[in-house]
Design an enzyme around this catalytic site. Structure first.
Site, PDB file in Angstrom:
ATOM      1  N   TYR A  36      -1.140  -1.239  10.659  1.00 14.18           N
ATOM      2  CA  TYR A  36      -1.741  -1.281   9.386  1.00 14.18           C
ATOM      3  C   TYR A  36      -0.250  -1.223   8.447  1.00 14.18           C
ATOM      4  CZ  TYR A  36      -3.528  -1.014   4.782  1.00 14.18           C
ATOM      5  OH  TYR A  36      -4.040  -1.428   3.060  1.00 14.18           O
ATOM      6  N   SER A  43       0.944  -1.302   0.056  1.00 18.04           N
ATOM      7  CA  SER A  43       0.110  -0.078   0.027  1.00 18.04           C
ATOM      8  C   SER A  43       0.826   1.275   0.112  1.00 18.04           C
ATOM      9  CB  SER A  43      -0.751   0.017   1.243  1.00 18.04           C
ATOM     10  OG  SER A  43      -1.255   1.222   1.376  1.00 18.04           O
TER      11      SER A  43
HETATM   12  N1  LIG Z   1      -8.809   0.019  -0.535  1.00 18.37           N
HETATM   13  C1  LIG Z   1      -7.673   0.893  -0.363  1.00 18.37           C
HETATM   14  O1  LIG Z   1      -7.570   2.055  -0.291  1.00 18.37           O
HETATM   15  C2  LIG Z   1      -6.216  -0.082  -0.462  1.00 18.37           C
HETATM   16  C3  LIG Z   1      -5.203   0.730  -0.493  1.00 18.37           C
HETATM   17  C4  LIG Z   1      -3.912   0.241  -0.748  1.00 18.37           C
HETATM   18  C5  LIG Z   1      -3.698  -1.124  -0.511  1.00 18.37           C
HETATM   19  N2  LIG Z   1      -4.748  -1.647  -0.318  1.00 18.37           N
HETATM   20  C6  LIG Z   1      -4.964  -3.204  -0.021  1.00 18.37           C
HETATM   21  O2  LIG Z   1      -5.434  -3.966  -0.941  1.00 18.37           O
HETATM   22  C7  LIG Z   1      -5.863  -5.261  -0.527  1.00 18.37           C
HETATM   23  C8  LIG Z   1      -7.379  -5.320  -0.857  1.00 18.37           C
HETATM   24  O3  LIG Z   1      -7.950  -4.176  -0.441  1.00 18.37           O
HETATM   25  P1  LIG Z   1      -9.738  -3.953  -0.833  1.00 18.37           P
HETATM   26  O4  LIG Z   1      -9.854  -2.478  -0.423  1.00 18.37           O
HETATM   27  O5  LIG Z   1      -9.942  -4.410  -1.899  1.00 18.37           O
HETATM   28  O6  LIG Z   1     -10.368  -4.788   0.508  1.00 18.37           O
HETATM   29  P2  LIG Z   1     -11.896  -4.988   0.546  1.00 18.37           P
HETATM   30  O7  LIG Z   1     -12.233  -4.892   2.236  1.00 18.37           O
HETATM   31  O8  LIG Z   1     -12.876  -4.694  -0.369  1.00 18.37           O
HETATM   32  O9  LIG Z   1     -12.037  -6.679   0.361  1.00 18.37           O
HETATM   33  C9  LIG Z   1     -10.860  -7.510   0.973  1.00 18.37           C
HETATM   34  C10 LIG Z   1     -11.639  -8.967   0.999  1.00 18.37           C
HETATM   35  O10 LIG Z   1     -10.850  -9.745   1.670  1.00 18.37           O
HETATM   36  C11 LIG Z   1     -11.403 -10.540   2.427  1.00 18.37           C
HETATM   37  N3  LIG Z   1     -10.830 -11.079   3.489  1.00 18.37           N
HETATM   38  C12 LIG Z   1     -10.598 -10.319   4.827  1.00 18.37           C
HETATM   39  N4  LIG Z   1     -10.075 -11.279   5.666  1.00 18.37           N
HETATM   40  C13 LIG Z   1      -9.847 -12.545   5.039  1.00 18.37           C
HETATM   41  C14 LIG Z   1      -9.145 -13.669   5.570  1.00 18.37           C
HETATM   42  N5  LIG Z   1      -8.938 -13.589   6.644  1.00 18.37           N
HETATM   43  N6  LIG Z   1      -9.048 -14.767   4.767  1.00 18.37           N
HETATM   44  C15 LIG Z   1      -9.669 -14.482   3.432  1.00 18.37           C
HETATM   45  N7  LIG Z   1     -10.265 -13.331   2.848  1.00 18.37           N
HETATM   46  C16 LIG Z   1     -10.357 -12.452   3.883  1.00 18.37           C
HETATM   47  C17 LIG Z   1     -12.875 -10.094   2.758  1.00 18.37           C
HETATM   48  O11 LIG Z   1     -13.832 -10.872   3.039  1.00 18.37           O
HETATM   49  C18 LIG Z   1     -12.975  -9.204   1.207  1.00 18.37           C
HETATM   50  O12 LIG Z   1     -13.752  -9.900   0.501  1.00 18.37           O
HETATM   51  C19 LIG Z   1      -5.855  -5.227   1.092  1.00 18.37           C
HETATM   52  O13 LIG Z   1      -4.529  -6.043   1.440  1.00 18.37           O
HETATM   53  C20 LIG Z   1      -5.489  -3.716   1.290  1.00 18.37           C
HETATM   54  O14 LIG Z   1      -4.702  -3.318   2.478  1.00 18.37           O
HETATM   55  C21 LIG Z   1      -6.195  -1.282   0.039  1.00 18.37           C
END
Ligand SMILES: NC(=O)c1ccc[n+]([C@@H]2O[C@H](COP(=O)([O-])OP(=O)(O)OC[C@H]3O[C@@H](n4cnc5c(N)ncnc54)[C@H](O)[C@@H]3O)[C@@H](O)[C@H]2O)c1
Length: 333
Positions: free
Chosen positions: A222, A209
């Site tokens: 985080y 991230s």
């Molecule tokens: N959204 C942002 O702004 C952002 C920015 C940078 C990085 N990220 C990273 O990108 C990745 C995806 O983010 P997102 O925003 O799409 O997340 P999101 O919350 O939209 O989706 C995450 C998914 O992961 C699943 N999940 C959670 N815990 C789990 C577990 N223990 N086992 C299996 N599945 C699990 C959830 O049920 C969900 O379907 C994450 O690693 C996040 O840290 C997100």
């Protein structure tokens, strides 16, 4: 004749701190001259390689690396029930890959996989798996191997983001954040790397991230996890690089805030210049980074360069730049 002692291991009085004997190697003049010639050769070669890599980088700005097709690959993505994981699943399937989706949310995961199957893309598979549970990861990985085949692209995407000041972060939250955002990477890598090695073919992608590039308030654990992911991926790449002829690639992606709902209270000063990213756009950028075998990318691309530049400046200058940009996340409490 010169005596070469292992000085670094010795105390000032010349005695070995660890109790080992000093190394006593004598070299004749011709050997010493040869060593110097070799060193000069190595330094010249190093500079040639550094300049070559700079030239190659410049060339790649003009002629980008061709995208490697994913048709026929088996892509396992964690967290396919929502957000970027879902978009990645749809994208890879649309390009002819067989998608295996893992999530703890069975309903939303099955919806993603049904959507793929309804579109007539290669058959996709949904599995319940809590990636923070090592036994569960190994058990479900075995099933995947038997029921689908050898996973060739692993995308560690699942993640959580408790957003509040450090003193409000509970022990359970901190442990869970590390279990999902960091430890899960070890379990999935250990589960799928053996077949990638057997086939000498594979690609491991990890979601870090922009919070893995610079520290942000309300995100102390985080940020710790996302910095860790960057370290894990760099070290993993190094391990593969040291193996002769290893054809397994790594990609670490650092997106800015994405509009998936994970960031509950985003704070953005320059909304026009730095709007939240569209999840589909972010997924496309991740896939492109994988297909062009990028090692570390940010979305947008300039963030990683901005971070490198700021780190060269004095700490205070970096903090002034941070204050000027004034973006991040408010506490969700
Ligand atoms: N959204 C942002 O702004 C952002 C920015 C940078 C990085 N990220 C990273 O990108 C990745 C995806 O983010 P997102 O925003 O799409 O997340 P999101 O919350 O939209 O989706 C995450 C998914 O992961 C699943 N999940 C959670 N815990 C789990 C577990 N223990 N086992 C299996 N599945 C699990 C959830 O049920 C969900 O379907 C994450 O690693 C996040 O840290 C997100």
């Amino acid at each position: 004749m010169v005596e070469v002692h292992a000085k670094s291991k010795m105390g000032l009085n010349g005695s070995s701190g660890s109790g080992t004997q000093p190394i006593n190697r004598r070299k004749n003049l011709s050997q010493q001259i040869w060593d110097v010639v070799q060193l000069i050769g190595d330094v010249v070669l190093l500079w040639v390689l550094v300049l070559y890599s700079l030239g190659e980088r410049f060339y790649r700005y003009i002629v980008p690396v061709p995208e490697r097709p994913v048709k026929g690959e088996i892509v396992l993505i964690t967290g396919t029930g929502h957000g970027m994981g879902k978009e990645l699943a749809l994208l890879y399937a649309s390009k002819g890959a067989t998608v295996v989706g893992w999530d703890v949310n069975t309903k939303s995961n099955e919806e993603t996989i049904s959507e793929i199957n309804a579109r007539g893309y290669p058959k996709a598979y949904a599995y319940y798996c809590d990636v923070s549970n090592k036994d569960s990861v190994f058990e479900v990985a075995k099933k995947v191997l038997k029921e689908v085949g050898d996973v060739s692209i692993l995308i560690n995407n699942a993640g959580i983001m408790p957003t509040h000041p450090i003193l409000d972060q509970t022990k359970e939250e901190i442990e869970k954040t590390f279990a999902i955002n960091v430890f899960a990477h070890f379990w999935t890598i250990q589960a799928f790397l053996p077949t990638m090695k057997k086939n000498n073919h594979g690609h491991i992608v990890a979601l870090s991230s922009c919070a893995g590039l610079f520290g942000l308030e309300n995100l102390v654990p985080y940020c710790g996890t996302k910095f860790a992911v960057r370290g894990i991926m760099e070290a993993l790449h190094e391990e593969f690089r040291q193996e002769k002829n290893c054809k397994i690639e790594t990609t670490c992606v650092c997106p800015y805030m994405v509009d998936t709902g994970l960031c509950k209270k985003p704070k953005v000063r320059f909304e026009r210049l730095m709007p939240l990213l569209n999840p589909r756009y972010a997924a496309k950028s991740i896939m492109k980074a994988q297909q062009t075998q990028q090692k570390l990318v940010s979305i947008p691309g300039y963030l990683v360069n901005l971070n490198d530049f700021v780190r060269v400046l004095p700490l205070k200058a970096g903090l002034y730049i941070k204050d000027f940009i004034n973006s991040g996340v408010e506490s969700d409490l």
